[in-house]
Scaffold this active site. Structure first.
Site, PDB file in Angstrom:
ATOM      1  N   SER A  71      86.315-116.601 -27.161  1.00 13.07           N
ATOM      2  CA  SER A  71      86.378-116.784 -28.611  1.00 13.07           C
ATOM      3  C   SER A  71      86.387-115.450 -29.357  1.00 13.07           C
ATOM      4  O   SER A  71      87.060-115.315 -30.388  1.00 13.07           O
ATOM      5  CB  SER A  71      85.210-117.657 -29.076  1.00 13.07           C
ATOM      6  OG  SER A  71      83.972-117.063 -28.732  1.00 13.07           O
ATOM      7  N   GLY A 117      82.773-114.625 -17.382  1.00 12.57           N
ATOM      8  CA  GLY A 117      83.333-115.804 -16.724  1.00 12.57           C
ATOM      9  C   GLY A 117      82.946-117.118 -17.357  1.00 12.57           C
ATOM     10  O   GLY A 117      83.311-118.175 -16.840  1.00 12.57           O
ATOM     11  N   GLY A 150      84.221-118.404 -19.745  1.00 13.07           N
ATOM     12  CA  GLY A 150      85.483-119.079 -20.062  1.00 13.07           C
ATOM     13  C   GLY A 150      86.371-119.277 -18.842  1.00 13.07           C
ATOM     14  O   GLY A 150      87.544-119.637 -18.983  1.00 13.07           O
ATOM     15  N   GLU A 158      90.175-111.230 -15.484  1.00 11.70           N
ATOM     16  CA  GLU A 158      89.458-110.235 -16.303  1.00 11.70           C
ATOM     17  C   GLU A 158      89.029-109.053 -15.450  1.00 11.70           C
ATOM     18  O   GLU A 158      89.153-107.890 -15.865  1.00 11.70           O
ATOM     19  CB  GLU A 158      88.243-110.890 -16.967  1.00 11.70           C
ATOM     20  CG  GLU A 158      88.623-111.883 -18.058  1.00 11.70           C
ATOM     21  CD  GLU A 158      87.455-112.694 -18.592  1.00 11.70           C
ATOM     22  OE1 GLU A 158      87.611-113.290 -19.660  1.00 11.70           O
ATOM     23  OE2 GLU A 158      86.399-112.748 -17.933  1.00 11.70           O
TER      24      GLU A 158
END
Ligand code: 5RP
Length: 222
Positions: free
Chosen positions: A33, A98, A100, A106
């Site tokens: 987000s 992590g 998400g 990443e």
């Protein structure tokens, strides 16, 4: 549930992170987000960014939406700056990531980048990592084996229901692992057969952490 004041802090962190974007250089972009807020801010400077590599399909779509070309990481030799959020950040700029489910991509992009800038609101700052359940990405056929191995290490695993990563894998969230030495824990978990990636970002920690709090912005360098 995210509060609007948290959103304001995420926006403040993202605005500060924008200062680290280099013109005419490939940008690495994480997921989550806070990253979504950051990507929206990129719209005004999209013409200065030749292309970006993204840690999730969601971020890739958002980048295209603000007019930034999304590049295949295999075609990029140099990522100047990688910008991402985190679930926890300790005082040494080691992270848990992590939440998400984008941890594997990443970690690849963070590892490849010359500079890793992490942007968080103050709720993510901790004295010691490990209150947030540690995500581990596993290939689906190894899920139960990895759960058993994690229990043997003293962890309490929970398979994240209804989640498949962009790589087609499962996520196990783990509580109770020893975080006294995050580099050692990351290295240990790297050795579990079937585990693609774990969410400890200690071997490649952030170079800069931007923390937005009610008192303003704090910028910490490693
Ligand atoms: C996704 C991540 C995110 O960076 C992390 O979950 C933080 O997300 P948010 O900015 O939504 O709080 O690691 O895999």
């Amino acid at each position: 549930m995210q509060t609007s004041s948290n959103d304001a802090l995420k926006l403040a962190a993202a605005q500060e992170a924008l200062k680290h974007v280099l013109p005419n250089r490939v940008l690495g972009v994480g997921s989550g987000s806070t990253v979504n807020i950051f990507i929206a801010l990129l719209k005004d400077i999209a013409h200065t960014i030749p292309g970006a590599v993204a840690a999730s399909e969601g971020s890739a779509s958002a980048l295209r939406g603000v007019g930034i070309a999304v590049l295949d990481p295999n075609s990029v030799a140099d990522i100047a700056v990688y910008i991402d959020g985190a679930d926890e950040v300790d005082n040494n700029l080691m992270l848990i990531k992590g939440g998400g489910a984008a941890l594997a991509r990443e970690k690849v992009l963070a590892s490849a980048a010359d500079l890793f800038v992490c942007m968080v609101d103050q709720s993510k700052r901790v004295e010691r990592l490990g209150k947030f359940a540690l995500p581990v990405e596993v290939i689906p056929m190894a899920t139960q084996l990895v759960c058993r191995r994690i229990m043997a290490l003293g962890g309490v695993p929970a398979v994240r229901g209804g989640v498949t990563t962009d790589n087609g894998n499962s996520i196990i969230d783990v509580l109770g692992l020893p975080f006294a030495d995050p580099v050692a824990l990351e290295t240990l978990l790297n050795q579990l057969p079937g585990a693609v990636c774990n969410g400890v970002f200690a071997r490649r920690r952030a170079d800069i952490c931007i923390t937005a709090g009610v008192g303003g912005i704090q910028v910490q360098r490693a």
